[in-house]
Design an enzyme around this catalytic site. Structure first.
Site, mmCIF file in Angstrom:
data_model
loop_
_atom_site.group_PDB
_atom_site.id
_atom_site.type_symbol
_atom_site.label_atom_id
_atom_site.label_comp_id
_atom_site.label_asym_id
_atom_site.label_seq_id
_atom_site.Cartn_x
_atom_site.Cartn_y
_atom_site.Cartn_z
ATOM 1 N N ASP A 184 0.821 -1.216 0.000
ATOM 2 C CA ASP A 184 0.000 0.000 0.000
ATOM 3 C C ASP A 184 0.850 1.260 0.000
ATOM 4 O OD1 ASP A 184 0.931 0.009 2.655
ATOM 5 O OD2 ASP A 184 -0.920 -0.869 3.419
ATOM 6 N N ASP A 361 -0.259 5.724 -19.550
ATOM 7 C CA ASP A 361 -0.295 4.336 -20.008
ATOM 8 C C ASP A 361 -0.796 4.246 -21.456
ATOM 9 O OD1 ASP A 361 -0.268 1.405 -19.231
ATOM 10 O OD2 ASP A 361 -2.389 1.606 -19.723
ATOM 11 N N GLU A 390 3.894 5.912 -22.735
ATOM 12 C CA GLU A 390 4.297 4.549 -23.072
ATOM 13 C C GLU A 390 3.967 4.238 -24.531
ATOM 14 O OE1 GLU A 390 3.359 -0.019 -21.567
ATOM 15 O OE2 GLU A 390 1.744 1.446 -21.763
#
Length: 649
Positions: A184, A361, A390
């Site tokens: 986390d 992304d 990306e």
């Protein structure tokens, strides 16, 4: 009538009280104060708040509430006006265009949704002051080194948030590579000292937003709410604490965004606002009716259609409009409301978390004109910010197309500062794995760097040897420690922004099932109580793991202070006899990087490098700290790499 009389007397009383003070309130201010008692009658308003002082003074609110389209919104707040109200195909949405003037003051105001024969609905909205100037959002550059983390697999700092019974995936199972393991945000925060001491200046965690999916939700790339931190990673407060502590350490936080798709369980998938909110929506709606969403139209993955001047329209659509995978609906950025939503969401997170950068992304998959607008809007507001995109290709021409400043034949300008350099990653691995000859081996690395003429600014590319989607570099290099060190040291000498994946510093690998995503993203030892080894303290690590950790730490910390590596001239010499030399030069500092692929020792004639002006100078090996005068012949005792510097103090 009674309500109006009561409001009038309250206004008079408040005004009388105000007049007794040194700075009395106007009637308008009194009215505003009285009517902005906090109320949130609506299911959802996004963005949930905004700020004054942006260059772009428009704001579009998405409102979602049953039958909200039957209401009439009103606002009474100085400087804020409703320019237009848009109804959607679903009656449960309104999109409200606001104009926020340059003179607007921060504060709260009520948006009143008037409806016939029913009590008005009220939503209290907040406009905040910006806490720092736009110029202070400083992005990453070639002086930085980025540590990439898959949060679920790094460290479990707060076991109490591991399981949430209200979410679809309710289990923790560390024996299952595709289940949640419990890492986390707190786990990252707890180990900032470790990351900084290694020599990293920036952290890129994989997405931390809500992924309420039935399985495989640990990776974070199937968002089901773009404004909510996944509670299994922590809270917004945890995220802001991470950002704040990093800032105090002089470190930069990069947020992983996804503009191309969402998760199939996203809240809006049950009530889509428009008929074209997602691509191939008609098929999805039919599938929903038939209770079968297993066969959406998947993208062709033919990413070259973005640049191909001969590409057919059907091929372009097959690439940009297909779903990434069956669990990730493809968002339609040609819908102007979706486009505005996505841009505002990015700006909201930058401003809220004081980000230094965004990693976007699947950059080539959305509509490319939208991506140019998206990046342009962000960079317009934050001129010193950084975005990395990306584009998974080993073709430098395709990478170059996406970088801002590249002169594209079709006139396209991406506004993207930093594409990812998958081409160099591929060349490094091939160069170290392949046998030496005139056309293979180290010459492939040499040619990879020689392609830099194709890029507008090669130093702004983000380079890496592995990441969360490919085999670990130690696996790719067949467990060869010397080659792994050579790959990493070369990476850190390049005119690039280097990124290293968590665990690379301790030779993490995926030998059992190379390329298996769950195994690539294995747990970092020591991140969980009771782990048999602890990489944070080195307890239980092998000698090879400790050695690699020390090796990277020395290079990274040297790199922090090396202006020659950050911004110096690059000169390299074509490989000969299995040896390749790279030089970085700025003023009085010269850094020498040499890769030797010979298993046995070899004598290197340094006269070939006379143009570098090292005769008579003292150099230091930055790993073993030995110093010596630059010789006419240098004996390379073993396979691997060495780094020498004229900075000897």
């Amino acid at each position: 009538m009674k309500k109006s009389i009561t409001l009038y007397f309250l206004c008079v009383m408040a005004l009388n009280s105000s007049c007794q003070k040194q700075n009395p309130m106007t009637i308008e201010q009194v009215e505003t104060a009285l009517i902005t008692t906090e109320r949130h009658d609506l299911n959802r308003v996004e963005p949930p708040n905004w700020w004054i002082g942006f260059k772009n003074t428009s704001l579009q609110l998405l409102i979602h509430h049953p039958e909200i389209s039957k209401t009439h919104p009103e606002i009474s707040y100085a400087g804020v006006s409703i320019k237009q109200v848009h109804k959607a195909n679903s009656p449960n949405y309104l999109f409200i265009d606001l104009e926020i003037s340059k003179n607007t003051k921060p504060g709260t105001f009520n948006i009143i949704f008037k409806q016939e024969n029913h009590e008005d609905l009220v939503y209290t909205y907040t406009l905040k002051s910006r806490e720092q100037p736009a110029e202070d959002y400083v992005g990453f550059n070639s002086s930085d080194a980025v540590y990439l983390i898959t949060p679920d697999r790094f460290s479990n700092g707060d076991p109490s948030n591991d399981i949430h019974e209200t979410l679809l995936e309710k289990t923790i199972d560390r024996s299952n590579n595709y289940a949640r393991h419990g890492g986390d945000i707190q786990g990252i925060t707890n180990h900032l000292d470790y990351i900084q001491d290694l020599g990293f200046t920036a952290i890129w965690p994989c997405p931390l937003l809500m992924n309420d999916m039935s399985q495989g939700s640990y990776h974070g790339y199937a968002m089901t709410d773009f404004y909510l931190i996944d509670p299994r990673f922590g809270t917004l407060e945890n995220y802001l604490e991470l950002s704040s502590k990093m800032s105090k350490k002089g470190m930069k936080l990069i947020m992983d965004h996804v503009a191309n798709h969402c998760g199939v369980e996203h809240w809006w998938m049950k009530d889509l606002p428009f008929k074209d909110w997602i691509n191939h929506q008609d098929i999805f709606e039919k599938s929903e009716k038939d209770q079968d969403v297993k066969n959406p139209i998947i993208t062709s993955h033919r990413r070259t259609t973005n640049q191909d001047q001969y590409a057919s329209e059907i091929d372009k659509k097959a690439m940009n409009e297909g779903w990434f995978v069956s669990a990730m609906p493809d968002l339609n950025q040609r819908n102007p409301f979706m486009a505005k939503y996505t841009i505002q969401n990015s700006i909201w997170w930058i401003e809220t978390a004081k980000l230094s950068g965004i990693r976007q992304d699947t950059y080539p998959y959305p509509d490319k004109n939208f991506m140019s607008t998206w990046a342009g809007e962000i960079m317009n507001e934050y001129p010193n910010f950084s975005i990395v995109g990306e584009e998974w290709t080993t073709n430098p021409l395709l990478i170059a197309y996406w970088q801002q400043g590249h002169q594209n034949k079709d006139g396209y300008n991406s506004n993207l500062k930093s594409p990812m350099d998958f081409a160099m990653q591929d060349q490094i691995v091939k160069g170290l794995n392949n046998d030496e000859s005139f056309s293979t081996g180290l010459i492939e690395i040499y040619k990879g760097l020689a392609n830099d003429f194709a890029y507008a600014k090669p130093e702004d590319l983000m380079v890496f040897v592995d990441n969360h989607d490919m085999s670990r570099i130690f696996t790719q290099l067949k467990g060869d420690v010397a080659n792994t060190k050579a790959a990493l040291s070369y990476l850190l000498m390049l005119p690039r922004i280097p990124q290293i994946y968590y665990g690379t510093e301790i030779l993490m690998h995926d030998f059992d099932h190379p390329g298996d995503h769950g195994l690539i993203r294995s747990d970092f030892p020591g991140g969980w109580e009771g782990d048999s080894a602890n990489a944070f303290t080195t307890e239980g690590l092998t000698d090879a793991q400790k050695d690699m950790q020390i090796y990277l730490k020395k290079i990274l910390n040297y790199r922090k202070t090396s202006k020659a590596i950050h911004e110096g001239k690059t000169i390299h010499f074509a490989p000969e006899d299995g040896v390749y030399a790279l030089f970085r030069v700025l003023e009085e500092e010269t850094v020498v990087h040499i890769i030797n692929k010979n298993e046995n020792g070899i004598q290197l004639n340094t006269q070939r490098f006379d143009e570098m002006g090292l005769k008579g100078k003292t150099l230091k090996n930055i790993i073993n700290e030995q110093q010596f005068d630059w010789p006419e012949s240098l004996f390379l005792q073993e396979k691997g790499s060495i780094i020498l510097s004229t900075k000897t103090d």
